[in-house]
Motif scaffolding. Structure first.
Motif, short mmCIF file in Angstrom:
data_model
loop_
_atom_site.label_atom_id
_atom_site.label_comp_id
_atom_site.label_asym_id
_atom_site.label_seq_id
_atom_site.Cartn_x
_atom_site.Cartn_y
_atom_site.Cartn_z
N THR A 1 10.31 4.44 7.07
CA THR A 1 9.74 4.85 5.79
C THR A 1 8.94 3.71 5.18
O THR A 1 7.83 3.92 4.67
CB THR A 1 10.85 5.31 4.82
OG1 THR A 1 11.56 6.39 5.43
CG2 THR A 1 10.29 5.74 3.49
N LYS A 2 9.48 2.50 5.24
CA LYS A 2 8.78 1.34 4.70
C LYS A 2 7.47 1.10 5.45
O LYS A 2 6.44 0.83 4.85
CB LYS A 2 9.67 0.10 4.80
CG LYS A 2 9.01 -1.15 4.26
CD LYS A 2 9.92 -2.36 4.42
CE LYS A 2 9.17 -3.61 4.02
NZ LYS A 2 9.78 -4.80 4.53
N SER A 3 7.52 1.21 6.76
CA SER A 3 6.32 1.01 7.58
C SER A 3 5.24 2.03 7.24
O SER A 3 4.07 1.68 7.05
CB SER A 3 6.67 1.11 9.07
OG SER A 3 5.51 1.01 9.86
N ILE A 4 5.61 3.28 7.14
CA ILE A 4 4.65 4.34 6.80
C ILE A 4 4.09 4.11 5.41
O ILE A 4 2.88 4.26 5.18
CB ILE A 4 5.30 5.73 6.92
CG1 ILE A 4 5.64 6.02 8.39
CG2 ILE A 4 4.38 6.81 6.37
CD1 ILE A 4 6.53 7.21 8.59
N ILE B 1 -2.25 0.64 2.40
CA ILE B 1 -3.45 -0.04 2.88
C ILE B 1 -4.60 0.95 3.05
O ILE B 1 -5.73 0.69 2.63
CB ILE B 1 -3.15 -0.77 4.21
CG1 ILE B 1 -2.18 -1.93 3.97
CG2 ILE B 1 -4.44 -1.26 4.86
CD1 ILE B 1 -1.58 -2.51 5.24
N ILE B 2 -4.30 2.10 3.64
CA ILE B 2 -5.33 3.12 3.88
C ILE B 2 -5.90 3.62 2.56
O ILE B 2 -7.13 3.72 2.38
CB ILE B 2 -4.75 4.29 4.71
CG1 ILE B 2 -4.40 3.80 6.12
CG2 ILE B 2 -5.73 5.47 4.75
CD1 ILE B 2 -3.48 4.73 6.89
N LEU C 1 -11.51 -1.68 -0.62
CA LEU C 1 -10.93 -3.02 -0.47
C LEU C 1 -9.90 -3.01 0.66
O LEU C 1 -9.12 -2.08 0.80
CB LEU C 1 -10.24 -3.45 -1.76
CG LEU C 1 -11.12 -3.47 -3.01
CD1 LEU C 1 -10.27 -3.78 -4.24
CD2 LEU C 1 -12.25 -4.48 -2.86
N LEU C 2 -9.93 -4.08 1.45
CA LEU C 2 -8.98 -4.19 2.54
C LEU C 2 -8.47 -5.63 2.62
O LEU C 2 -9.26 -6.56 2.77
CB LEU C 2 -9.65 -3.81 3.88
CG LEU C 2 -8.73 -3.88 5.11
CD1 LEU C 2 -7.64 -2.82 5.03
CD2 LEU C 2 -9.54 -3.72 6.38
N ASP C 3 -7.17 -5.77 2.50
CA ASP C 3 -6.54 -7.07 2.73
C ASP C 3 -6.35 -7.16 4.24
O ASP C 3 -5.37 -6.66 4.80
CB ASP C 3 -5.20 -7.13 1.99
CG ASP C 3 -4.45 -8.44 2.21
OD1 ASP C 3 -4.80 -9.21 3.15
OD2 ASP C 3 -3.50 -8.70 1.44
N LEU D 1 -4.77 2.17 11.81
CA LEU D 1 -3.58 2.30 10.96
C LEU D 1 -3.25 3.77 10.72
O LEU D 1 -2.09 4.17 10.69
CB LEU D 1 -3.79 1.57 9.63
CG LEU D 1 -3.78 0.05 9.70
CD1 LEU D 1 -4.27 -0.55 8.38
CD2 LEU D 1 -2.41 -0.49 10.07
N LYS D 2 -4.30 4.60 10.55
CA LYS D 2 -4.09 6.05 10.39
C LYS D 2 -3.42 6.64 11.62
O LYS D 2 -2.49 7.45 11.51
CB LYS D 2 -5.41 6.76 10.15
CG LYS D 2 -6.02 6.54 8.79
CD LYS D 2 -7.35 7.28 8.70
CE LYS D 2 -8.13 6.94 7.48
NZ LYS D 2 -9.45 7.61 7.47
#
Length: 91
Positions: free
Chosen positions: A11-14, A20-21, A29-31, A78-79
């Motif tokens: 859940t944390k990963s998703i 980010i997405i 903006l993208l870190d 990432l998606k």
């Protein structure tokens, strides 16, 4: 019975992926450092996913170095990871 730790980590990963997405889609903006960290950690923890993506890249001659990929390519990857994590279809 599922291990609650694994479910919480998933859940944390998703949530990290989605955060980010969304930031990229809504604000442009993208870190990159954070995005690359999340991307690489996911691949390390999900060897079956990484193997599938590497085989697909080799078969389609589309392999790239993610560290030098354009922001949109990184976000697209990432998606794919997020979709795979929730059992979605990867296209």
């Amino acid at each position: 019975m599922q291990n609650p730790f694994q479910t919480g980590e998933k859940t944390k990963s998703i949530a990290e992926h989605i955060s980010i997405i969304r930031e990229y889609q809504q604000r442009g903006l993208l870190d990159r450092t954070k995005a690359l960290e999340v991307y690489k950690k996911f691949n390390f923890e999900h060897v079956d996913y990484c193997t599938l993506m590497n085989a697909t890249a080799a078969a389609t001659n589309s392999s790239i170095q993610i560290d030098s990929a354009r922001d949109q390519i990184l976000v697209d990857n990432l998606k794919r990871q997020a979709l795979w994590a929730v059992g979605g279809r990867i296209s």
